[in-house]
Design a protein around this motif. Structure first.
Motif, mmCIF file in Angstrom:
data_model
loop_
_atom_site.group_PDB
_atom_site.id
_atom_site.type_symbol
_atom_site.label_atom_id
_atom_site.label_comp_id
_atom_site.label_asym_id
_atom_site.label_seq_id
_atom_site.Cartn_x
_atom_site.Cartn_y
_atom_site.Cartn_z
ATOM 1 N N VAL A 126 29.490 -50.719 -7.378
ATOM 2 C CA VAL A 126 29.153 -49.973 -6.163
ATOM 3 C C VAL A 126 30.079 -48.760 -6.044
ATOM 4 N N VAL A 128 31.540 -47.181 -8.476
ATOM 5 C CA VAL A 128 31.127 -46.202 -9.495
ATOM 6 C C VAL A 128 29.963 -45.366 -8.938
ATOM 7 N N GLY A 129 29.009 -46.037 -8.294
ATOM 8 C CA GLY A 129 27.874 -45.327 -7.696
ATOM 9 C C GLY A 129 28.328 -44.321 -6.652
ATOM 10 N N MET A 130 29.291 -44.713 -5.832
ATOM 11 C CA MET A 130 29.796 -43.810 -4.791
ATOM 12 C C MET A 130 30.549 -42.632 -5.403
ATOM 13 N N LEU A 132 30.052 -41.392 -8.364
ATOM 14 C CA LEU A 132 29.052 -40.523 -9.000
ATOM 15 C C LEU A 132 28.365 -39.644 -7.952
ATOM 16 N N ALA A 133 28.007 -40.264 -6.826
ATOM 17 C CA ALA A 133 27.344 -39.504 -5.755
ATOM 18 C C ALA A 133 28.268 -38.412 -5.229
ATOM 19 N N LEU A 136 28.232 -35.607 -7.642
ATOM 20 C CA LEU A 136 26.955 -34.890 -7.559
ATOM 21 C C LEU A 136 26.937 -33.950 -6.351
ATOM 22 N N ASP A 137 27.480 -34.432 -5.238
ATOM 23 C CA ASP A 137 27.503 -33.627 -4.011
ATOM 24 C C ASP A 137 28.725 -32.715 -3.941
ATOM 25 N N PHE A 167 31.479 -41.937 -17.380
ATOM 26 C CA PHE A 167 31.075 -40.882 -16.450
ATOM 27 C C PHE A 167 32.269 -40.040 -15.970
ATOM 28 N N GLY B 115 24.202 -52.203 -9.112
ATOM 29 C CA GLY B 115 25.406 -51.982 -8.298
ATOM 30 C C GLY B 115 25.654 -50.496 -8.086
ATOM 31 N N ILE B 116 25.538 -49.715 -9.145
ATOM 32 C CA ILE B 116 25.717 -48.266 -9.049
ATOM 33 C C ILE B 116 24.666 -47.677 -8.100
ATOM 34 N N SER B 123 25.795 -43.651 -0.270
ATOM 35 C CA SER B 123 26.287 -42.282 -0.149
ATOM 36 C C SER B 123 25.149 -41.298 0.117
#
Lengths: 279, 367
Positions: A126, A128-130, A132-133, A136-137, A167, B115-116, B123
C-alpha cells in the motif's frame, strides 16, 4: 505540526506508553508488547519527522503513515490521541462494540487512517502505491511504513520490497520494529529472518540500523532518509527494540505479545512508565 | 420461509436439431446461409445487435477492456492501469503505449499489485488492476478482501480469462470460482458483461462509481449481443426478450447462448424471457422475482454451479412468498476442474451451450 525536541519526544513516548497500558487494560485484550516497543518510533515520527496537520487530516500534501503491523493499534491510537486526531477519552472504547477504534486499523470506521491493515505483510505494498501516486502527482510527500520483524516472514513484504526499489521510490521509508519476538517465541526460533540488513540491501534498499529506543538515533535515521532523496532508492530503518519496553515485567517477555494486563498489573505498569508519582 | 426448488442440471440427451451456438459459430468456416427470421421478439429498448441471429460480429470482452481503458485514459487523468506482467493477455498493452506514464507493470506479483492499487486509490487515483481471474480472486483474495474492500478502496480489479472458454491453458488458468469467492466480500460491486460492447460500457461505469469493483471478463471472441446504443446501468438486469413460459437468466458470454436457446424454444412455441445479469452484485432482485413468476428459471453461467450466478439467484428466491414455487435449473460447470481444449469443445463438454439451456427448458416443459 510543530516539531518537538528530544526531551519533549521522550515525554510524548512516555505518555503514549501509559495510554497503551490504559487502553489495553480497559478493553481486556490487545497487543501491548509490540505497541510498547514502537512507542519511541511513533513519537519521533508523529511529533518531529512527519508533515501533517491534525486539524486537516485530509490535507493532500500530508506525509503518509501506514501501520503495517496492524495488531499494534494501541500505539497508533495513543499517538493519534496525543496528536489531537481523536479525543483522548475515546481510547477507552478500544475494541468495544461500535467503537471507531477497531482491534486492527479499520479505515471504514476511522476514515482518517491511511489504510486498513492487520493481515500482515500488506502495508508495504500500500505504501509503494502511495509513493508511486505521489511521484506521479509530483507531490513532495514522504510515505512511512512501520512493520514488525515477525512480519518479514510474509512473502508479500518481499514482493513490495522488490517493487519499491524497481520503481526508485526514494520517497518511501520503511521502519522495521525489530523487537525479535513474535506470538509464539523469538523470531530466531520461529522462523529466522536475519540477516535483515543484507536482505534489504540485496533488494536494492538503503539500510540503516539504529537503537529504536534512542530518540537521537531515530532522528538521525530519519535525517538519513531525507538526505537520500534524489538517490532513487527506498530507505529502511531497522530499529532494534525490546518487546514490552518501559514496563519491567513485560520487557523481553513473549507472553505479552497479545495479552492484556489486569487492573493490578496495569497499575504496576503505569508506575514503571510514569514513575512513582504517576498513575 | 419457503425454499426454491433448485436442482442441478444433469447430462442431457442429444438434440436432433442443430443449434446456432457460439460453439458452432466458431467452428464455422466461411460465410453461411442467412437463417430464418426468429419468432423471438427482442425488447426494442435494448437496441441489440441486428445481426444477432444471422452472422454476428465476434470480439472478446478482454479487447473491450483494452479499448475502453485507452479511451478512458484520455478523459480521466487519474486513471492508472496495473498489470502483473500479463499486459498482452489482458489486452492492456495498448494503454501502455498511449499512456506510458500511467501504466505500471509490477511483475509477476498479484498480491503486491492489489496492495499497490489500494495505495494509489487512497491517494486519489482510479487504478485498474488487471490479471487473470484465478490470480485476482484466488492468489490475491485476502488483499482484495482486507486491503481493498474493507477499506472501500476505489480499486477496479479487471480479471480476464474467466470460465472454461479460456480454452487450451487448462484448469490452472480457467477461473470457475471467482464469483463464488468474490460474492461474499462486502462493499464489492461485481460486473460480468455479456460481450465486447457491454464491457466497454462496464469499464466506464466502473470508473464512474466510487468503491471497489470486480470485472469478470473472458478470453475468447464471442458474438456481439449488444450495440453501442444498448443502455447499461450497474445493478439493473436487462430483459432482452419476454415470454411467459420460462425465464433464462444468464451472465457473460452465456447471454448469447441463452438467446439462441430462446430462439429455438420459440420455434416450439415455448416463450422464454431472457435476462442478462451483467451485475452479479448488487443483483437485481426485482427482475429475478419478476422472472420467477414464469414458474421456471434456468440460470446459465460459465462458472461453477456452486457459488455463482445460479446460487445468487437461488438466494434471491429463497424466501419466495407466493404459493407457486418457481423451479430453478442451473446450467453451469459441475463440481470439477476445467481442462485443456478448444473453447467451443469445452463448452460442449462441460454442458454450457445453448443446447444445454434449450434441453433444460424442454425437459421441464415437455417432461
Amino acid at each position: 505540526m510543530e516539531r518537538h525536541d528530544i526531551s519533549e519526544l521522550k515525554e510524548d513516548a512516555k505518555l503514549i506508553r501509559a495510554d497503551i497500558i490504559r487502553m489495553v487494560e480497559a478493553s481486556g485484550s490487545g497487543h501491548p508488547g509490540g505497541s510498547l516497543s514502537s512507542a519511541d518510533i511513533m513519537a519521533t515520527l508523529f511529533f518531529n519527522e512527519m508533515r501533517h496537520d491534525p486539524k486537516n487530516p485530509e490535507w493532500p500534501d500530508r506525509d503518509r503513515f501506514i501501520l503495517s503491523k496492524g495488531h499494534c493499534t494501541p500505539v497508533l491510537y495513543a499517538t493519534l490521541a496525543r496528536a489531537g486526531y481523536i479525543p483522548k477519552e475515546e481510547i477507552y472504547t478500544f475494541r468495544k462494540l461500535k467503537s471507531r477504534l477497531q482491534g486492527h486499523p479499520g479505515k471504514e470506521e476511522l476514515p482518517l487512517l491511511e489504510a486498513s491493515t492487520g493481515s500482515l505483510g500488506q502495508g508495504l505494498s500500500v505504501s509503494v502505491g502511495m509513493a508511486l501516486a505521489a511521484k506521479l502527482d509530483k507531490r513532495p510527500i514522504s510515505v512511512y511504513c512501520l512493520m514488525g520483524d515477525g512480519e518479514q516472514q510474509e512473502g508479500m513484504v518481499w514482493e513490495a520490497a522488490m517493487s519499491a526499489s524497481h520503481f526508485k521510490l526514494d520517497n518511501l521509508c520503511a521502519i522495521v520494529d525489530v523487537n525479535k519476538m513474535q506470538l509464539s517465541g523469538t523470531t530466531e526460533q520461529v522462523m529466522n529472518i536475519e540477516p535483515l540488513a543484507k536482505k534489504y540491501k540485496a533488494f536494492g534498499w538503503r539500510v540503516i540500523r539504529v537503537n529504536g529506543h534512542r530518540i537521537k538515533s531515530l532522528l538521525w535515521a530519519f535525517r538519513f532518509f531525507k538526505w537520500c532523496r534524489g538517490w532513487n532508492k527506498p530507505v529502511v530503518i531497522l530499529a532494534d527494540t525490546i518487546k514490552g519496553k518501559g514496563v519491567g515485567f513485560m520487557e523481553g517477555r513473549v507472553e505479552w505479545h497479545g495479552q492484556a494486563p489486569n487492573k493490578q498489573e496495569a497499575l504496576l505498569a503505569l508506575k514503571d512508565i510514569l514513575g512513582d508519582t504517576g498513575g | 420461509m419457503k425454499k426454491v426448488l433448485a436442482r442441478k442440471k444433469g447430462k442431457k440427451g442429444k438434440s436432433r436439431r442443430s443449434t446456432n451456438s457460439m460453439a458452432s459459430l466458431q467452428s464455422r468456416k466461411g460465410p453461411t446461409k442467412q437463417r430464418k427470421k426468429p419468432r423471438l421478439a427482442l425488447v426494442s429498448d435494448m437496441s441489440l445487435n441486428e445481426s444477432l441471429f444471422s452472422e454476428p460480429e465476434m470480439n472478446s470482452t478482454r479487447q473491450g477492456l483494452g479499448d475502453a481503458l485507452v479511451a478512458l485514459g484520455d478523459l480521466n487523468k487519474n486513471l492508472v492501469v496495473l498489470t502483473a506482467d500479463l499486459a498482452t493477455s489482458t489486452n492492456v498493452s495498448a494503454f501502455a503505449k498511449t499512456h506510458p506514464e500511467r501504466f505500471y507493470n509490477v511483475g509477476i506479483a498479484e498480491q503486491n499489485m492489489l496492495g499497490i492499487a489500494a495505495g494509489m486509490a487512497f491517494s486519489g487515483k482510479v487504478p485498474f488492476a488487471t490479471t487473470f481471474g484465478v490470480f485476482a480472486t484466488g492468489r490475491a483474495w485476502d488483499q482484495l478482501r482486507t486491503t481493498i474492500c474493507y477499506a472501500k478502496a476505489n480499486v477496479k480489479v479487471a480479471a480476464t480469462h474467466c470460465g472454461v472458454t479460456v480454452g487450451e491453458d487448462g484448469a490452472t488458468h480457467q477461473s470457475l470460482s471467482d464469483l463464488a469467492v468474490t460474492r461474499s466480500i462486502p462493499h464489492l460491486t461485481i460486473l460480468s458483461p455479456c460481450d465486447y460492447n457491454q464491457t466497454k460500457k462496464a469499464v466506464f461505469a466502473a470508473a464512474e462509481i466510487k468503491g471497489p469493483v470486480y470485472l469478470r471478463l473472458g478470453r475468447t471472441k464471442t458474438p456481439l449481443v449488444t450495440t453501442s446504443e444498448t443502455p447499461f446501468k450497474i445493478g439493473g438486469a436487462q430483459v432482452l426478450c419476454e415470454g411467459g413460459d420460462a425465464a433464462i437468466i444468464a451472465t457473460g458470454e452465456m447471454v448469447y447462448e441463452a438467446l439462441m436457446a430462446a430462439q429455438r424454444l420459440a420455434l416450439r412455441r415455448i416463450k422464454a424471457t431472457v435476462i442478462n445479469i451483467h451485475t452479479i452484485k448488487p443483483i437485481d432482485e426485482d427482475a429475478i422475482k419478476k422472472a420467477a413468476l414464469t414458474g421456471l428459471i434456468i440460470t446459465a453461467e460459465d462458472h461453477h454451479i456452486k457459488g455463482g450466478l445460479g446460487s445468487a439467484v437461488a438466494e434471491v428466491l429463497a424466501d419466495w412468498p407466493g404459493k407457486k414455487k418457481p423451479l430453478q435449473v442451473m446450467v453451469g460447470v459441475e463440481d470439477v476442474f476445467g481442462t485443456s481444449g478448444p473453447a467451443e469443445e469445452l463448452m460442449k463438454s462441460f454442458h454450457i451451450t445453448s443446447e444445454d439451456i434449450y434441453n433444460a427448458v424442454l425437459k421441464e416443459k415437455r417432461g
